[in-house]
Design an enzyme around this catalytic site. Structure first.
Site, PDB file in Angstrom:
ATOM      1  N   ARG A 107      45.300  44.913  33.602  1.00 31.93           N
ATOM      2  CA  ARG A 107      46.290  44.013  34.204  1.00 31.93           C
ATOM      3  C   ARG A 107      47.255  43.489  33.153  1.00 31.93           C
ATOM      4  NH1 ARG A 107      45.515  38.124  37.186  1.00 31.93           N
ATOM      5  NH2 ARG A 107      46.898  38.502  38.955  1.00 31.93           N
ATOM      6  N   HIS A 120      40.693  41.312  45.150  1.00 26.88           N
ATOM      7  CA  HIS A 120      41.228  40.500  44.060  1.00 26.88           C
ATOM      8  C   HIS A 120      40.545  39.139  44.049  1.00 26.88           C
ATOM      9  CE1 HIS A 120      44.533  39.782  41.090  1.00 26.88           C
ATOM     10  NE2 HIS A 120      44.116  38.529  41.291  1.00 26.88           N
ATOM     11  N   CYS A 121      39.645  38.962  43.104  1.00 26.49           N
ATOM     12  CA  CYS A 121      38.992  37.664  42.919  1.00 26.49           C
ATOM     13  C   CYS A 121      38.560  37.559  41.463  1.00 26.49           C
ATOM     14  CB  CYS A 121      37.811  37.478  43.871  1.00 26.49           C
ATOM     15  SG  CYS A 121      36.675  38.875  43.941  1.00 26.49           S
ATOM     16  N   HIS A 122      38.165  36.361  41.061  1.00 30.17           N
ATOM     17  CA  HIS A 122      37.824  36.090  39.668  1.00 30.17           C
ATOM     18  C   HIS A 122      36.478  35.379  39.612  1.00 30.17           C
ATOM     19  CE1 HIS A 122      42.118  36.812  38.925  1.00 30.17           C
ATOM     20  NE2 HIS A 122      42.371  35.915  39.861  1.00 30.17           N
ATOM     21  N   ASP A 166      41.837  36.063  46.121  1.00 31.51           N
ATOM     22  CA  ASP A 166      42.282  35.349  44.917  1.00 31.51           C
ATOM     23  C   ASP A 166      41.366  34.170  44.587  1.00 31.51           C
ATOM     24  OD1 ASP A 166      43.926  35.056  42.680  1.00 31.51           O
ATOM     25  OD2 ASP A 166      45.260  33.630  43.688  1.00 31.51           O
ATOM     26  N   HIS A 202      49.488  40.034  44.616  1.00 30.43           N
ATOM     27  CA  HIS A 202      49.940  38.835  45.335  1.00 30.43           C
ATOM     28  C   HIS A 202      51.319  38.987  45.994  1.00 30.43           C
ATOM     29  CE1 HIS A 202      46.488  37.315  43.407  1.00 30.43           C
ATOM     30  NE2 HIS A 202      47.042  36.798  42.323  1.00 30.43           N
TER      31      HIS A 202
END
Length: 291
Positions: free
Chosen positions: A122, A29-31, A246, A179
């Site tokens: 999502r 999970h990263c952006h 994250d 999360h």
């Protein structure tokens, strides 16, 4: 657009973690944001992100020891998926994606995303990201993504996991809770939210991302107060645990975390090396379809 919250940039250089990650570990999970000269921020964004392009993410992952990652489309870029699609192509198998899908998006668009490496959609239940979605619209979304083998990623917080658990159980696609459901850790391991998460995990079709410890912590670095909750869930269903950084940690109300600290937290959440390999390598490889 001046009323939008502006996110602080991530640390310029995180420390090298003490833990050595197993080969092919995945940050699930990263952006990414930018480069803004190629991908200007759209009007439909919900906040102003700091510059955090794929090149910076790759440098960070090389420093931390991650060979793979799941790039989650963020409201910072709205529904402009060009940065995500570009990164999936550049990564040449290193990345998988999670998209934001609107009712107006065509089946051809979803098929295009799937061919590029997107593996899920999502939805948000948080007020600052658009508020609670229509539940029937989520069911319709699930019916559209199911033919591609996608999962539904759900981002909620607090008691929402208790209130939405029955609905989540009815969904006919795999579900990922982001999360640690952003639950209130002061409720402890026997709280209602923990009970709801355990029951959902017991269905066999719900996965959990042990990400966002910095958002849950009341004490800050090194986030020790999050370990009892995270480790209890990791032990409850190790075959459906995922871990995510994250990065670049948008919309924080606390200090910007060091991703070296967050990476070292993995060893305290999952002390057993074999279980860590399961969470960081085996689970994401099968769930996201890495080669």
């Amino acid at each position: 657009m001046s009323a939008l919250k502006t996110s602080a940039p991530p640390l310029a250089e995180s420390r090298v973690p003490s833990i050595v990650l197993p080969p092919n570990s995945c940050d699930a999970h990263c952006h990414i944001f930018g480069p803004f000269d190629r991908y200007p921020l759209p009007d439909d964004r919900s906040f102003n992100p700091a510059l955090a392009p794929e090149t910076a993410l790759r440098r960070l992952h090389d420093r931390l020891g991650f060979a793979r990652a799941v790039l989650v489309q963020s409201q910072g870029h709205g529904y402009d998926h060009r940065p995500l699609l570009d990164a999936l192509q550049t990564g040449a198998g290193r990345y998988r994606g999670v998209a934001l899908i609107r009712p107006s998006d065509t089946d051809a668009t979803i098929a295009q995303y799937a061919a590029a490496g997107v593996r899920g959609a999502r939805v948000h239940f948080l007020a600052h990201l658009g508020g609670r979605p229509d539940l029937e619209a989520i069911r319709t979304l699930c019916s559209r993504i199911a033919p591609h083998g996608w999962h539904l990623a759900i981002h909620l917080a607090g008691r929402d996991i208790v209130e939405q658990a029955a609905f989540i159980e009815t969904l006919r696609v795999p579900v990922v809770i982001d999360h640690i459901a952003r639950l209130d850790i002061t409720d402890g391991v026997e709280g209602d939210a923990m009970g709801a998460l355990r029951r959902l995990l017991d269905t066999g079709k719900v996965w959990l991302k042990l990400s966002g410890a910095d958002r849950l912590s009341k004490q800050g670095t090194p986030f020790d107060d999050t370990v009892p909750i995270a480790s209890a869930l990791a032990a409850h269903a190790p075959e459906r645990m995922l871990w995510g950084s994250d990065w670049p940690h948008v919309n924080l109300s606390s200090a910007m975390p060091d991703d070296g600290d967050l990476t070292d937290l993995i060893a305290r959440i999952v002390p057993d090396p074999a279980r860590r390999t399961q969470m960081l390598v085996d689970n994401p490889t099968s769930f996201f379809g890495f080669a």
